[in-house]
Motif scaffolding. Sequence first.
Motif, PDB file in Angstrom:
ATOM      1  N   GLY A   1       0.789  -1.233   0.000  1.00  0.00           N
ATOM      2  CA  GLY A   1       0.000   0.000   0.000  1.00  0.00           C
ATOM      3  C   GLY A   1       0.814   1.271   0.000  1.00  0.00           C
ATOM      4  N   SER A   2       2.098   1.170   0.267  1.00  0.00           N
ATOM      5  CA  SER A   2       2.946   2.371   0.272  1.00  0.00           C
ATOM      6  C   SER A   2       3.379   2.733  -1.142  1.00  0.00           C
ATOM      7  CB  SER A   2       4.177   2.146   1.150  1.00  0.00           C
ATOM      8  OG  SER A   2       4.994   1.115   0.596  1.00  0.00           O
ATOM      9  N   VAL A   3       3.838   3.961  -1.325  1.00  0.00           N
ATOM     10  CA  VAL A   3       4.346   4.394  -2.624  1.00  0.00           C
ATOM     11  C   VAL A   3       5.619   3.603  -2.936  1.00  0.00           C
ATOM     12  CG1 VAL A   3       5.193   6.344  -3.988  1.00  0.00           C
ATOM     13  CG2 VAL A   3       3.403   6.710  -2.267  1.00  0.00           C
ATOM     14  N   PRO A   4       5.647   2.820  -4.034  1.00  0.00           N
ATOM     15  CA  PRO A   4       6.816   1.985  -4.335  1.00  0.00           C
ATOM     16  C   PRO A   4       7.919   2.815  -5.017  1.00  0.00           C
ATOM     17  CG  PRO A   4       5.152   1.636  -5.999  1.00  0.00           C
ATOM     18  CD  PRO A   4       4.556   2.622  -5.014  1.00  0.00           C
ATOM     19  N   ARG A   5       8.578   3.639  -4.229  1.00  0.00           N
ATOM     20  CA  ARG A   5       9.494   4.635  -4.809  1.00  0.00           C
ATOM     21  C   ARG A   5      10.641   4.012  -5.594  1.00  0.00           C
ATOM     22  NH1 ARG A   5       7.308   7.091  -0.317  1.00  0.00           N
ATOM     23  NH2 ARG A   5       6.584   9.230  -0.682  1.00  0.00           N
ATOM     24  N   GLU A   6      11.173   2.886  -5.117  1.00  0.00           N
ATOM     25  CA  GLU A   6      12.277   2.251  -5.849  1.00  0.00           C
ATOM     26  C   GLU A   6      11.805   1.780  -7.219  1.00  0.00           C
ATOM     27  OE1 GLU A   6      15.584  -1.345  -5.363  1.00  0.00           O
ATOM     28  OE2 GLU A   6      14.244  -0.852  -3.707  1.00  0.00           O
ATOM     29  N   LEU A   7      10.632   1.143  -7.265  1.00  0.00           N
ATOM     30  CA  LEU A   7      10.080   0.700  -8.545  1.00  0.00           C
ATOM     31  C   LEU A   7       9.812   1.898  -9.453  1.00  0.00           C
ATOM     32  CD1 LEU A   7       7.507  -2.008  -9.297  1.00  0.00           C
ATOM     33  CD2 LEU A   7       6.913   0.325  -9.952  1.00  0.00           C
ATOM     34  N   LEU A   8       9.212   2.941  -8.911  1.00  0.00           N
ATOM     35  CA  LEU A   8       8.873   4.118  -9.720  1.00  0.00           C
ATOM     36  C   LEU A   8      10.121   4.799 -10.261  1.00  0.00           C
ATOM     37  CD1 LEU A   8       5.990   5.668  -7.565  1.00  0.00           C
ATOM     38  CD2 LEU A   8       5.784   4.275  -9.630  1.00  0.00           C
ATOM     39  N   SER A   9      11.196   4.783  -9.493  1.00  0.00           N
ATOM     40  CA  SER A   9      12.425   5.447  -9.938  1.00  0.00           C
ATOM     41  C   SER A   9      13.047   4.770 -11.151  1.00  0.00           C
ATOM     42  CB  SER A   9      13.437   5.503  -8.792  1.00  0.00           C
ATOM     43  OG  SER A   9      13.936   4.202  -8.492  1.00  0.00           O
ATOM     44  N   SER A  10      12.616   3.525 -11.437  1.00  0.00           N
ATOM     45  CA  SER A  10      13.179   2.795 -12.580  1.00  0.00           C
ATOM     46  C   SER A  10      12.421   3.055 -13.876  1.00  0.00           C
ATOM     47  CB  SER A  10      13.173   1.290 -12.286  1.00  0.00           C
ATOM     48  OG  SER A  10      11.844   0.776 -12.291  1.00  0.00           O
ATOM     49  N   ILE A  11      11.298   3.778 -13.816  1.00  0.00           N
ATOM     50  CA  ILE A  11      10.491   4.038 -15.004  1.00  0.00           C
ATOM     51  C   ILE A  11      11.138   5.153 -15.817  1.00  0.00           C
ATOM     52  CG2 ILE A  11       8.241   4.805 -15.856  1.00  0.00           C
ATOM     53  CD1 ILE A  11       6.991   3.563 -13.364  1.00  0.00           C
ATOM     54  N   ARG A  12      11.376   4.899 -17.080  1.00  0.00           N
ATOM     55  CA  ARG A  12      12.114   5.855 -17.920  1.00  0.00           C
ATOM     56  C   ARG A  12      11.221   6.652 -18.857  1.00  0.00           C
ATOM     57  NH1 ARG A  12      14.928   5.763 -14.393  1.00  0.00           N
ATOM     58  NH2 ARG A  12      16.883   4.625 -14.127  1.00  0.00           N
ATOM     59  N   VAL A  13       9.938   6.326 -18.914  1.00  0.00           N
ATOM     60  CA  VAL A  13       9.035   7.048 -19.811  1.00  0.00           C
ATOM     61  C   VAL A  13       8.315   8.146 -19.030  1.00  0.00           C
ATOM     62  CG1 VAL A  13       8.729   5.032 -21.278  1.00  0.00           C
ATOM     63  CG2 VAL A  13       7.111   5.456 -19.407  1.00  0.00           C
ATOM     64  N   PRO A  14       7.732   9.129 -19.725  1.00  0.00           N
ATOM     65  CA  PRO A  14       6.989  10.183 -19.027  1.00  0.00           C
ATOM     66  C   PRO A  14       5.778   9.617 -18.294  1.00  0.00           C
ATOM     67  CG  PRO A  14       7.493  10.841 -21.284  1.00  0.00           C
ATOM     68  CD  PRO A  14       7.822   9.380 -21.182  1.00  0.00           C
ATOM     69  N   VAL A  15       5.555  10.113 -17.095  1.00  0.00           N
ATOM     70  CA  VAL A  15       4.425   9.697 -16.262  1.00  0.00           C
ATOM     71  C   VAL A  15       3.647  10.932 -15.822  1.00  0.00           C
ATOM     72  CG1 VAL A  15       3.731   8.632 -14.083  1.00  0.00           C
ATOM     73  CG2 VAL A  15       5.575   7.598 -15.434  1.00  0.00           C
ATOM     74  N   LEU A  16       2.348  10.894 -16.008  1.00  0.00           N
ATOM     75  CA  LEU A  16       1.470  11.962 -15.545  1.00  0.00           C
ATOM     76  C   LEU A  16       0.574  11.401 -14.448  1.00  0.00           C
ATOM     77  CD1 LEU A  16       0.234  14.816 -15.742  1.00  0.00           C
ATOM     78  CD2 LEU A  16      -1.299  13.916 -17.518  1.00  0.00           C
TER      79      LEU A  16
END
Length: 259
Positions: A192-207
């Motif tokens: 339920g927490s913000v998965p910051r490590e996973l999100l930091s690996s995304i290389r495309v634009p996110v809105l």
Amino acid sequence: MDKNILSRDGTSLGYESAGRGSAVVLVSGAMSTGATVAPLAAPLSERFRVAVYDRRGRGASGDTAPYAVEREVEDLAAVIGAMGGEASLYGVSSGGALALRAAASGLPVRHVAVYETPYAMSGDALRERAQYTERLTAALAEGRRGDAVELFLRLTGLDEAVIQGARQSPLWAGMESLAPSLAYDDAVMGDGSVPRELLSSIRVPVLAIAGDGSPAWMREAARAVADAVPRGAYRVLEGQTHMADPEVLAPVLAEFFAR
């Protein structure tokens, strides 16, 4: 759904598409099917080729045990493949968490837009989610589908009288039919927490989008997603709640996907 494709594990997925142009796939959230996001597909299909699909265990799609979040990512890969091999993704609520996981996994995704992905923003909220997971797991294991739906509706903040009224509604049977898939959305959300490590690996634009009529923590969660990805942006839609008006949301998505 007027078409079917097979996911990697052989699960049949119902989907449909409309429009012309670059591909966009819409991902529904908990207690919903592709029909839930179909009203958004209509205005978007004026500029894009848009697909909606029933996530596994719902609607026209099959299911294959055992469940794993990775299977749902493979489902999205199959839909993207059917749309030409590359697509932008839009996910609402927990469907946003799935879209973000798909982008982090390296699927051929151009953009990801998410609307009010319900990450917990406090210790109390995280404890509530852990308790929900425990009780949901027990209810589904014991075949208490109605209780599982009630647990989910309470988690969303619905008043108890509204929940009991819903239980007497003719729509309740359909809600119970979707109850097993609540475990899937719970798994997609992780702890339920913000998965910051996973999100930091995304290389495309996110809105990351939220409505100003939703609880403040929803906007905090959207901002946290935007801050965690390298190419993140945050947007608040005036007058919108968790059920955003497709005519308000579609132009925002179209502008983002067209970049």
